[in-house]
Motif scaffolding. Sequence first.
Motif, PDB file in Angstrom:
ATOM      1  N   PHE C  23       0.837  -1.205   0.000  1.00  0.00           N
ATOM      2  CA  PHE C  23       0.000   0.000   0.000  1.00  0.00           C
ATOM      3  C   PHE C  23       0.876   1.261   0.000  1.00  0.00           C
ATOM      4  N   LEU C  24       1.924   1.248   0.817  1.00  0.00           N
ATOM      5  CA  LEU C  24       2.823   2.420   0.865  1.00  0.00           C
ATOM      6  C   LEU C  24       3.550   2.606  -0.450  1.00  0.00           C
ATOM      7  N   LEU C  25       4.002   1.507  -1.013  1.00  0.00           N
ATOM      8  CA  LEU C  25       4.720   1.594  -2.277  1.00  0.00           C
ATOM      9  C   LEU C  25       3.819   2.194  -3.359  1.00  0.00           C
ATOM     10  N   ASN C  26       2.568   1.738  -3.414  1.00  0.00           N
ATOM     11  CA  ASN C  26       1.620   2.302  -4.382  1.00  0.00           C
ATOM     12  C   ASN C  26       1.426   3.795  -4.139  1.00  0.00           C
ATOM     13  N   THR C  27       1.277   4.186  -2.887  1.00  0.00           N
ATOM     14  CA  THR C  27       1.110   5.604  -2.537  1.00  0.00           C
ATOM     15  C   THR C  27       2.304   6.421  -2.996  1.00  0.00           C
ATOM     16  N   ILE C  28       3.493   5.904  -2.725  1.00  0.00           N
ATOM     17  CA  ILE C  28       4.717   6.608  -3.109  1.00  0.00           C
ATOM     18  C   ILE C  28       4.793   6.772  -4.626  1.00  0.00           C
ATOM     19  N   LEU C  29       4.466   5.713  -5.342  1.00  0.00           N
ATOM     20  CA  LEU C  29       4.528   5.773  -6.803  1.00  0.00           C
ATOM     21  C   LEU C  29       3.517   6.782  -7.361  1.00  0.00           C
ATOM     22  N   GLN C  30       2.342   6.846  -6.736  1.00  0.00           N
ATOM     23  CA  GLN C  30       1.326   7.805  -7.177  1.00  0.00           C
ATOM     24  C   GLN C  30       1.736   9.246  -6.889  1.00  0.00           C
ATOM     25  N   ARG C  31       2.380   9.457  -5.715  1.00  0.00           N
ATOM     26  CA  ARG C  31       2.618  10.826  -5.277  1.00  0.00           C
ATOM     27  C   ARG C  31       3.937  11.425  -5.737  1.00  0.00           C
ATOM     28  N   LYS C  32       4.895  10.580  -6.060  1.00  0.00           N
ATOM     29  CA  LYS C  32       6.258  11.091  -6.147  1.00  0.00           C
ATOM     30  C   LYS C  32       6.449  12.170  -7.222  1.00  0.00           C
ATOM     31  N   ASP C  33       5.627  12.142  -8.260  1.00  0.00           N
ATOM     32  CA  ASP C  33       5.805  13.159  -9.290  1.00  0.00           C
ATOM     33  C   ASP C  33       5.401  14.543  -8.806  1.00  0.00           C
ATOM     34  N   SER C  34       4.580  14.572  -7.750  1.00  0.00           N
ATOM     35  CA  SER C  34       4.184  15.879  -7.206  1.00  0.00           C
ATOM     36  C   SER C  34       5.155  16.368  -6.134  1.00  0.00           C
ATOM     37  N   TRP C  35       6.124  15.514  -5.757  1.00  0.00           N
ATOM     38  CA  TRP C  35       7.088  15.940  -4.735  1.00  0.00           C
ATOM     39  C   TRP C  35       8.151  16.851  -5.359  1.00  0.00           C
ATOM     40  N   LYS C  36       8.697  17.723  -4.532  1.00  0.00           N
ATOM     41  CA  LYS C  36       9.710  18.677  -4.986  1.00  0.00           C
ATOM     42  C   LYS C  36      10.896  17.960  -5.623  1.00  0.00           C
ATOM     43  N   VAL C  37      11.339  16.885  -4.973  1.00  0.00           N
ATOM     44  CA  VAL C  37      12.433  16.070  -5.517  1.00  0.00           C
ATOM     45  C   VAL C  37      11.927  14.635  -5.663  1.00  0.00           C
ATOM     46  N   ALA C  38      12.179  14.004  -6.807  1.00  0.00           N
ATOM     47  CA  ALA C  38      11.781  12.603  -6.978  1.00  0.00           C
ATOM     48  C   ALA C  38      12.844  11.708  -6.337  1.00  0.00           C
ATOM     49  N   PRO C  39      12.449  10.863  -5.410  1.00  0.00           N
ATOM     50  CA  PRO C  39      13.448  10.017  -4.730  1.00  0.00           C
ATOM     51  C   PRO C  39      13.769   8.761  -5.542  1.00  0.00           C
ATOM     52  N   ILE C  40      14.917   8.167  -5.251  1.00  0.00           N
ATOM     53  CA  ILE C  40      15.184   6.809  -5.723  1.00  0.00           C
ATOM     54  C   ILE C  40      14.510   5.860  -4.728  1.00  0.00           C
ATOM     55  N   ILE C  41      13.785   4.893  -5.252  1.00  0.00           N
ATOM     56  CA  ILE C  41      13.000   3.976  -4.412  1.00  0.00           C
ATOM     57  C   ILE C  41      13.682   2.612  -4.367  1.00  0.00           C
ATOM     58  N   TYR C  42      13.930   2.104  -3.148  1.00  0.00           N
ATOM     59  CA  TYR C  42      14.480   0.759  -2.969  1.00  0.00           C
ATOM     60  C   TYR C  42      13.449  -0.094  -2.250  1.00  0.00           C
ATOM     61  N   SER C  43      12.977  -1.155  -2.901  1.00  0.00           N
ATOM     62  CA  SER C  43      12.014  -2.050  -2.260  1.00  0.00           C
ATOM     63  C   SER C  43      12.092  -3.404  -2.934  1.00  0.00           C
ATOM     64  N   GLY C  44      11.293  -4.335  -2.482  1.00  0.00           N
ATOM     65  CA  GLY C  44      11.297  -5.676  -3.079  1.00  0.00           C
ATOM     66  C   GLY C  44      11.915  -6.689  -2.130  1.00  0.00           C
ATOM     67  N   GLU C  45      11.947  -7.960  -2.542  1.00  0.00           N
ATOM     68  CA  GLU C  45      12.352  -9.060  -1.661  1.00  0.00           C
ATOM     69  C   GLU C  45      13.732  -8.849  -1.037  1.00  0.00           C
ATOM     70  N   GLU C  46      14.626  -8.172  -1.750  1.00  0.00           N
ATOM     71  CA  GLU C  46      15.958  -7.921  -1.217  1.00  0.00           C
ATOM     72  C   GLU C  46      15.890  -7.124   0.095  1.00  0.00           C
ATOM     73  N   PHE C  47      14.780  -6.381   0.258  1.00  0.00           N
ATOM     74  CA  PHE C  47      14.601  -5.546   1.460  1.00  0.00           C
ATOM     75  C   PHE C  47      13.449  -6.069   2.327  1.00  0.00           C
TER      76      PHE C  47
END
Lengths: 302, 302, 302
Positions: C23-47
């Motif tokens: 749910f958080l990952l989806n939220t981040i993906l939806q919102r990130k273009d409206s953020w001042k700086v677009a972050p690099i996202i690290y997620s998935g089984e490795e984490f």
Amino acid sequence: MKFLKDLFDIRSVSGDESEVSQFLLNTILQRKDSWKVAPIIYSGEEFHDCILLKFGSPRTAVFAHIDTIGFMSRYENQLVTVGGPELVDGISLVGEDNMGPIACKLKIYNGDLFHDFPRAIERGTYLSFEQNLKLEQDFIQGAYLDNRLGIYNALELCEELENGWVVFSTYEEHGGGSMPFLLDFIMKNDPIKQALISDITWVTEGVGHGGGVAISIRDKYIPRRKFLNKLIALAIESGIDYQLEVEDAGGSDGREIQFSNYAIDWCFIGAPEDNVHSPNEIVAVHDLQCMIAMYKYLMTHL
Amino acid sequence: MKFLKDLFDIRSVSGDESEVSQFLLNTILQRKDSWKVAPIIYSGEEFHDCILLKFGSPRTAVFAHIDTIGFMSRYENQLVTVGGPELVDGISLVGEDNMGPIACKLKIYNGDLFHDFPRAIERGTYLSFEQNLKLEQDFIQGAYLDNRLGIYNALELCEELENGWVVFSTYEEHGGGSMPFLLDFIMKNDPIKQALISDITWVTEGVGHGGGVAISIRDKYIPRRKFLNKLIALAIESGIDYQLEVEDAGGSDGREIQFSNYAIDWCFIGAPEDNVHSPNEIVAVHDLQCMIAMYKYLMTHL
Amino acid sequence: MKFLKDLFDIRSVSGDESEVSQFLLNTILQRKDSWKVAPIIYSGEEFHDCILLKFGSPRTAVFAHIDTIGFMSRYENQLVTVGGPELVDGISLVGEDNMGPIACKLKIYNGDLFHDFPRAIERGTYLSFEQNLKLEQDFIQGAYLDNRLGIYNALELCEELENGWVVFSTYEEHGGGSMPFLLDFIMKNDPIKQALISDITWVTEGVGHGGGVAISIRDKYIPRRKFLNKLIALAIESGIDYQLEVEDAGGSDGREIQFSNYAIDWCFIGAPEDNVHSPNEIVAVHDLQCMIAMYKYLMTHL
């Protein structure tokens, strides 16, 4: 003598070690030219308030913690402990906040701790036992022998040390936390396989004043038997007085070596004290002398 | 059979695992040519008394601890515990110090522990439960099934293992300490994402003798649900008898994986025993057989 | 508003955080273009179920844990706790197993925990407090404000953040375990010297509703005084309401930073709540607003 008195007068409750760290760094810088080998000194913000000294090509590291137990002010004249100080109603405490110096007494009501300072003390202010150091012929008595004497031993060792790390750690009295990054730095910079913990232990029914330095076979945690056998054989060979300690409680910086990411053997070696974690800690001068001699012997022969 | 008896007879209380380590290394060297895949063997002082075997290209590691609970002599005929042995007045203990072999009984007075050996025992001498192994058709009974049977399971697994780490750890019964450096070595040498803990658990109201190997959903610590779901699906698919365990206490080498520097899923899988940490630990042969079969299945399919 | 309600409705007891993570990952993906700086996202089984966001060139990291306290089914209608939930007889619990949804009540007999669901619940099934979120003008009340509001704060911070890590951790309520590998990743990828813990603390006699965000001078563990002094100076400069907290118990993701392999300063900063770890946790809206404002100020000025 002046050095010892100055060292004992500095307050450095766990978390607030910057002043004693600066004092030690100054001492090291003043003395190092008179040492047999000049060490490489690692200190500064990258190491928080810790200091590492590298002499020659180390096989073994010596750790001495520079923090002490103490108290911190909470709300409504309450105090909370830092580490495990001996709690005696009426003991004198000292400290300082933004409104000035503080001298007060510990008051215990129904197991809760308070101070009796006439004004409120700012939240989160550190308080220490008032120092009352007595250097007599056979005994040293005062607050914070644990671990000012462990620091003293480490500095004495530096005089003739040819190979080894001498490390001053923080936070030992309150759960630790500096050892993991110190070990990480050591193992990436110039790795070792052995470590000695330069700290002060307890007088018990099996370890007494005047019997020599205590070599701890265990406290809550247990060093590897193979390493203990090697140490004890060297201790016998040295001819220096020592006592073997076996406890099932207590801990030291050795605990964090045991649980570190590295296969490093460790052992606690230190003079025993009575009146532990009180303002009247007492150590026999003979035991301290044996501690210093034993560290010099072991760091050469290990 | 002879191997099992020999393995059970070796004393290896936490901190003093060098003899069992040497015995295991000899066994591995003798057997490895008959194994389907010859592993790379990592052992020696660099690993203290631990041993690592790498088969093929590992995805999963299996950990079996080689230490046991026990006792250590203190002063004045006192004993202190190593790990958490069951304390029963009059239990037979054995050990050895520089003056020779020791056979005595545990005596409990007011909650304090003593031995009744006629002479003083050297400080810091390890004592173990006297072994009295009974291998019957349906049950195995004796001291230290925890974790001699976990070791036995790991060695059985080696016979057909194609890919995986099999690791023999130390100090598990007394707080741990070898797992962090073992994990560090594994992750730098040939990393894995999953780990199984080959150890013995408890018979409880929900996990009984003869019900198959226990898959532990939790003890004091909790494996990740996603990994548990994968494991349980494979266990069902295997057709091998298993029981799901849910406890809120107890720990294993899995604890140190949970708190390690690596994102590694882990689960405790082992036969249940009754009379835990006593000289009369008892495990059903069927549960041990299911444990061995389950490890072979999981290490192929995970 | 809909986002907050959705976030609060997701069950994510420690060990079972995959749904809230998605749910958080989806939220981040939806919102990130409206953020001042677009972050690099690290997620998935490795984490595992953690998520890391890297904005610009970080000096400081913010940690918000995404798990909650709860319960797990054992045998014979018994429950065991996950983390430290408030135990009140009759409280409503919800969950789901392979046989369908579960709604039942917690029953306490002689200190042991049971559920009253008419059918057996599968072993190892997670149960959570039933959610009953109330968003009023001055107060937010419901289950799991700890740490849904810490997550909310972190996401608000993302809107204008230029430099820093924002990290969503797991297992905090049950002893931790994700922080070590998250810190390891951060320190190898783009290291930091400072960390803030975005979490919810306790209303006490010294920290009340409406007094602003709490800056914690200590809980069971103690941040370094030098860093606290820097933080408090910035807090004063910011003009935002804050309260200084001094406790001797409790812990957070900060504990794992203290004991990590890295010299990283840390501090817990968060709004205080009453009715801790119950279904009726309550936080003042003003304190949450101060929390958000303080994080924005500190992440710019630290």
